[in-house]
Design a protein around this motif. Structure first.
Motif, short mmCIF file in Angstrom:
data_model
loop_
_atom_site.label_atom_id
_atom_site.label_comp_id
_atom_site.label_asym_id
_atom_site.label_seq_id
_atom_site.Cartn_x
_atom_site.Cartn_y
_atom_site.Cartn_z
N ASP A 232 0.83 -1.21 0.00
CA ASP A 232 0.00 0.00 0.00
C ASP A 232 0.86 1.26 0.00
O ASP A 232 0.50 2.27 -0.61
CB ASP A 232 -0.92 -0.02 1.22
CG ASP A 232 -2.00 1.04 1.15
OD1 ASP A 232 -2.57 1.24 0.06
OD2 ASP A 232 -2.26 1.69 2.17
N LEU A 233 2.00 1.19 0.68
CA LEU A 233 2.90 2.34 0.78
C LEU A 233 3.92 2.39 -0.34
O LEU A 233 4.66 3.38 -0.47
CB LEU A 233 3.66 2.29 2.12
CG LEU A 233 2.81 2.33 3.39
CD1 LEU A 233 3.70 2.14 4.61
CD2 LEU A 233 2.05 3.63 3.48
N HIS A 234 4.00 1.32 -1.15
CA HIS A 234 5.02 1.21 -2.20
C HIS A 234 6.42 1.30 -1.61
O HIS A 234 7.33 1.90 -2.20
CB HIS A 234 4.82 2.27 -3.28
CG HIS A 234 3.49 2.18 -3.97
ND1 HIS A 234 3.19 1.22 -4.90
CD2 HIS A 234 2.36 2.93 -3.82
CE1 HIS A 234 1.94 1.37 -5.33
NE2 HIS A 234 1.42 2.40 -4.69
N LEU A 235 6.59 0.69 -0.45
CA LEU A 235 7.89 0.62 0.21
C LEU A 235 8.27 -0.83 0.42
O LEU A 235 7.39 -1.69 0.60
CB LEU A 235 7.87 1.34 1.56
CG LEU A 235 7.90 2.86 1.54
CD1 LEU A 235 7.60 3.43 2.92
CD2 LEU A 235 9.26 3.36 1.06
N PRO A 236 9.55 -1.17 0.42
CA PRO A 236 9.97 -2.55 0.63
C PRO A 236 9.59 -3.03 2.03
O PRO A 236 9.79 -2.31 3.02
CB PRO A 236 11.49 -2.51 0.46
CG PRO A 236 11.77 -1.24 -0.29
CD PRO A 236 10.70 -0.28 0.13
N LEU A 237 9.06 -4.24 2.12
CA LEU A 237 8.68 -4.80 3.42
C LEU A 237 9.85 -4.84 4.40
O LEU A 237 9.66 -4.49 5.58
CB LEU A 237 8.09 -6.20 3.23
CG LEU A 237 7.74 -6.97 4.52
CD1 LEU A 237 6.75 -6.18 5.36
CD2 LEU A 237 7.18 -8.35 4.16
N PRO A 238 11.07 -5.22 3.98
CA PRO A 238 12.17 -5.25 4.96
C PRO A 238 12.44 -3.89 5.61
O PRO A 238 12.87 -3.83 6.77
CB PRO A 238 13.37 -5.71 4.12
CG PRO A 238 12.77 -6.50 3.01
CD PRO A 238 11.48 -5.80 2.69
N VAL A 239 12.20 -2.80 4.87
CA VAL A 239 12.41 -1.47 5.44
C VAL A 239 11.42 -1.22 6.58
O VAL A 239 11.80 -0.74 7.67
CB VAL A 239 12.27 -0.38 4.35
CG1 VAL A 239 12.29 1.01 4.98
CG2 VAL A 239 13.37 -0.52 3.32
#
Length: 428
Positions: A232-239
């Motif tokens: 949803d945030l278009h950010l990598p899950l590990p971050v």
């Protein structure tokens, strides 16, 4: 009690979203008259007619009026909502385009494009607010107009009864509640930062709406729904897993700046997409049989704004049944001790008929506090540029922005900003 509400920028294609919320939630906010104000008379009448049909469809007893005369329309208003866009979608398209020529994010609230919007917007909003104050000094001004933090700071610095509102927090609340399978009223956020620069540092599941205590569930959310949240945030899950918090999606402009620039160059501006959606919406709105907000409006942006607006205005005007805790943009007043008192922060606050009082905040981690302080410095310089004008002030604001911060780049962006906005800047 019967209230009068005024919407400046009432001819926006977004207005039916607010009208739908006002109609559905009328028990919390008993509106006797809703006046839509806009200089675009033809478009205003189109939106006004749809608003009347929405009220009638849902059995709302209030009246909807329209006006191009701001001074007459705000007279007697209990609250005035600001949702204007100086220069329209054409100016937004420029904000999202020319920064890319310099390798910077092109976005209407962040970076150089956000500064351009602030320069165009602040003088207009302050003029409107002064006219509202003359008409009714007790009226609350609720600002939806971006950049909300800078605009709200301008209003509060000028002594207006103003508060800023964004839909990021209520959006997270609703999504987290859906993940947990509970009512949104049972979810309380530890939301901290500036407008469009916030982090959810905690999520409390309450035993009952408004109850004290509760159980911290953010680790549970990240463990069970991290993949969905990251997508949803278009950010990598590990971050997100490493941070242990949920950043606003606007943090992507900072955390993945170069990636976003590459995507924007390939995809084109969001403004062009919104302009196309708006044309479709206006065609739908012209149908005299339409008496509900169309599904297409959801693609316009601003989910849950109407619910947030009703909650906020009802609490401020004393129709919502007492005080409420809501995430708003308001004066810092020592809540974040590393910022000036007159900075505008976005945090949970107690809202009632006595006003807005931000809740005390636990110490902000250096990873977030540093960026918050950096952007606050930029916002202060941006406000000075908007109030006083001058190329050097524009340059200083750009140089201070963490997404710019280089002499040559600030010079290039200053030249482009002024070239594209000269018609809106009285001093240029």
């Amino acid at each position: 009690m019967s209230l009068k509400l005024a919407i400046v920028g009432g001819g926006s294609t977004y207005t039916p979203e607010l009208v739908d919320g006002f109609a559905r939630l009328r028990d919390s906010l008993p509106i006797g008259e809703l006046v839509l104000i806009d200089p675009a008379a033809e478009r205003l009448e189109l939106i006004g007619a749809l608003a009347r049909r929405i009220f009638a469809k849902q059995g709302h007893p209030g009246t909807v009026t329209t006006s191009t005369d701001l001074d007459a329309a705000v007279a007697g208003a209990d609250a005035v909502l600001l949702q204007l866009r100086v220069g329209g979608q054409a100016a937004r398209n420029q904000d999202e385009t020319w920064p890319l020529e310099c390798g910077c994010v092109g976005q209407e609230t962040t970076g150089a494009g956000g500064l351009a919007k602030a320069l165009r917007t602040v003088p207009v909003v302050l003029d409107i607010a002064e006219r509202v104050r003359r008409a009714n000094p007790d009226a609350w001004i609720v600002d939806f107009t971006n950049p909300v933090g800078i605009v709200t700071r301008a209003l509060q610095t000028a002594g207006h009864k103003a508060v800023g509102l964004c839909n990021v927090a209520i959006g997270f609340q609703r999504k987290f509640a859906a993940h947990l399978g509970v009512a949104p009223e049972l979810v309380r956020l530890d939301h901290v930062g500036l407008n469009h620069l916030t982090w959810e540092r905690g999520v409390t599941l309450l035993d009952a709406p408004g109850a004290a205590g509760g159980r911290e569930v953010l680790p549970e959310l990240l463990a069970g729904f991290g993949k969905e949240i990251a997508e949803d945030l278009h950010l990598p899950l590990p971050v997100i897993q490493q941070l242990g918090v949920v950043p606003s999606y606007y943090l992507r402009y900072f955390y993945q700046h170069d990636t976003v620039v590459a995507e924007l160059r390939e995809q084109g501006s969001r403004a062009a997409q919104v302009a196309a959606i708006e044309q479709e919406l206006l065609t739908l709105y012209a149908d005299p049989a339409l008496d509900t907000k169309p599904e297409l409006l959801g693609k316009r942006g601003g989910a849950f704004y109407s619910e947030a607006a009703v909650q906020l205005i009802a609490a401020l005007l004393g129709t919502g049944g007492g005080s409420d805790v809501q995430v708003v943009n308001t004066r810092n007043d020592g809540m974040l001790p590393f910022l000036p008192d007159d900075a505008v922060i976005e945090v949970p606050a107690v809202v009632d008929a006595a006003g807005v009082r931000p809740l005390p905040q636990r110490p902000v981690e250096p990873l977030y506090a540093g960026l918050i302080a950096h952007v606050t410095g930029y916002e202060q310089l941006a406000l000075e540029a908007a109030l006083k004008g001058g190329r050097e002030r524009v340059f200083s604001a750009l140089l201070a922005h963490p997404l710019v911060g280089q002499l040559d780049l600030a010079e290039q962006l200053t030249d482009r900003l002024l070239a594209h906005n000269r018609q809106y800047l009285a001093w240029a």
